[in-house]
Design a protein around this motif. Structure first.
Motif, PDB file in Angstrom:
ATOM      1  N   GLN A 108       0.826  -1.209   0.000  1.00 16.70           N
ATOM      2  CA  GLN A 108       0.000   0.000   0.000  1.00 16.70           C
ATOM      3  C   GLN A 108       0.858   1.257   0.000  1.00 16.70           C
ATOM      4  O   GLN A 108       0.538   2.246  -0.644  1.00 16.70           O
ATOM      5  N   TRP A 118       4.313  -1.529   3.756  1.00 22.31           N
ATOM      6  CA  TRP A 118       3.153  -1.919   4.555  1.00 22.31           C
ATOM      7  C   TRP A 118       2.285  -2.861   3.741  1.00 22.31           C
ATOM      8  O   TRP A 118       1.832  -2.532   2.651  1.00 22.31           O
ATOM      9  N   THR A 120      -1.033  -5.735   4.009  1.00 20.31           N
ATOM     10  CA  THR A 120      -2.144  -6.203   4.817  1.00 20.31           C
ATOM     11  C   THR A 120      -2.658  -7.537   4.294  1.00 20.31           C
ATOM     12  O   THR A 120      -2.217  -8.032   3.253  1.00 20.31           O
ATOM     13  N   GLN A 121      -3.608  -8.078   5.020  1.00 13.37           N
ATOM     14  CA  GLN A 121      -4.248  -9.329   4.628  1.00 13.37           C
ATOM     15  C   GLN A 121      -4.862  -9.219   3.238  1.00 13.37           C
ATOM     16  O   GLN A 121      -4.832 -10.177   2.460  1.00 13.37           O
ATOM     17  N   GLU A 122      -5.376  -8.046   2.918  1.00 13.60           N
ATOM     18  CA  GLU A 122      -5.992  -7.845   1.612  1.00 13.60           C
ATOM     19  C   GLU A 122      -4.950  -7.848   0.495  1.00 13.60           C
ATOM     20  O   GLU A 122      -5.229  -8.255  -0.630  1.00 13.60           O
ATOM     21  N   ASP A 127      -1.965 -14.789   4.062  1.00 15.20           N
ATOM     22  CA  ASP A 127      -0.882 -14.136   4.802  1.00 15.20           C
ATOM     23  C   ASP A 127       0.475 -14.795   4.597  1.00 15.20           C
ATOM     24  O   ASP A 127       1.505 -14.123   4.500  1.00 15.20           O
ATOM     25  N   VAL A 156      -2.027   3.806   8.526  1.00 17.15           N
ATOM     26  CA  VAL A 156      -2.407   2.440   8.893  1.00 17.15           C
ATOM     27  C   VAL A 156      -3.848   2.423   9.406  1.00 17.15           C
ATOM     28  O   VAL A 156      -4.206   3.199  10.288  1.00 17.15           O
ATOM     29  N   LEU A 158      -5.970  -0.313  10.981  1.00 17.46           N
ATOM     30  CA  LEU A 158      -6.167  -1.654  11.523  1.00 17.46           C
ATOM     31  C   LEU A 158      -7.642  -1.983  11.701  1.00 17.46           C
ATOM     32  O   LEU A 158      -7.999  -3.143  11.867  1.00 17.46           O
ATOM     33  N   THR A 161      -8.706  -4.056   8.501  1.00 17.42           N
ATOM     34  CA  THR A 161      -8.047  -5.306   8.123  1.00 17.42           C
ATOM     35  C   THR A 161      -7.855  -6.187   9.350  1.00 17.42           C
ATOM     36  O   THR A 161      -7.801  -5.696  10.477  1.00 17.42           O
ATOM     37  N   TYR A 163      -5.193  -8.199   9.545  1.00 18.36           N
ATOM     38  CA  TYR A 163      -3.759  -8.439   9.704  1.00 18.36           C
ATOM     39  C   TYR A 163      -2.979  -7.433   8.865  1.00 18.36           C
ATOM     40  O   TYR A 163      -3.380  -7.079   7.760  1.00 18.36           O
ATOM     41  N   GLY A 164      -1.868  -6.979   9.385  1.00 16.11           N
ATOM     42  CA  GLY A 164      -0.982  -6.094   8.636  1.00 16.11           C
ATOM     43  C   GLY A 164       0.414  -6.150   9.211  1.00 16.11           C
ATOM     44  O   GLY A 164       0.602  -6.471  10.386  1.00 16.11           O
ATOM     45  N   CYS A 165       1.415  -5.869   8.370  1.00 12.02           N
ATOM     46  CA  CYS A 165       2.794  -5.897   8.864  1.00 12.02           C
ATOM     47  C   CYS A 165       3.665  -4.950   8.052  1.00 12.02           C
ATOM     48  O   CYS A 165       3.406  -4.688   6.877  1.00 12.02           O
TER      49      CYS A 165
END
Length: 201
Positions: A108, A118, A120-122, A127, A156, A158, A161, A163-165
């Motif tokens: 993103q 960054w 995310t799950q999307e 994952d 961000v 959260l 979503t 999950y994100g990392c």
């Protein structure tokens, strides 16, 4: 009984009387940085063991991927720009990603001060694509770069979503004999392709 009630009220009254005054949160300063965000991102990504490449369009991205990973047999893609040999949408069990040579995702945004992206799950869809793939290729719109983590956390979401990392370069460890090893717990390499979403075709 009256004594206990009185003691309780005295304690609560003392607490109310001694509540500290409210203070405002500190203002987060705006840090001035030299150089362009893109140059800073590339510099810090390289320090983390990754690399960035300019690609003009989807065809150039496909060619660059083939050049970087000529021996790749399973290329699992989560982006429309690169078809790959397996679409992530068809994966129902994360174990199916155990044989992935190259995973392809779109971040993103990226953070210039660290070279991190960054995800995310999307973006990953499954994952484990970001961690079971032997190598990762991350598409990143160069217009989606922020200066630092202060700006990053403002973006961000959260709440949108599960999950994100933040991912910064390939997996690495130097725990054993202070020897740097890439790919110990995840991807062995990470290449960022600067490709605007509007340049997909």
């Amino acid at each position: 009984m009256q004594i206990y009630n009185s003691s309780r009220e005295d304690i609560l009254a003392a607490i109310r009387h001694n509540v500290p005054e409210a203070v405002q949160h500190p203002v987060i300063p705006v840090y001035r940085r030299t150089g362009t965000l893109k140059a800073l991102f590339q510099e810090h990504l390289q320090k983390a063991g990754g690399a960035a490449h300019d690609v003009e369009n989807a065809a150039t991205a496909e060619a660059m991927l083939a050049q970087l990973h000529p021996m790749a047999k399973v290329i699992c893609s989560a982006v429309p720009e690169i078809r790959g040999t397996r679409r992530i949408e068809t994966v129902r069990d994360p174990h199916e990603l155990a044989d992935v040579d190259v995973g392809v995702v779109r971040a993103q945004f990226g953070i210039a001060e660290s070279g991190a992206v960054w995800l995310t799950q999307e973006d990953l869809v499954v994952d484990s694509l970001g961690f079971l793939s032997q190598h990762l290729v991350v598409l990143l719109d160069p217009g989606q770069l922020v200066a630092d983590m202060h700006e990053a956390y403002r973006r961000v979401r959260l709440d949108l979503t599960g999950y994100g990392c933040f991912m910064m370069g390939p997996s690495a460890t130097a725990d054993v004999e202070a020897t740097l090893v890439h790919g110990a717990q995840g991807a062995r390499s990470l290449n960022v392709f600067f490709l605007a979403e509007s340049s997909a075709t």
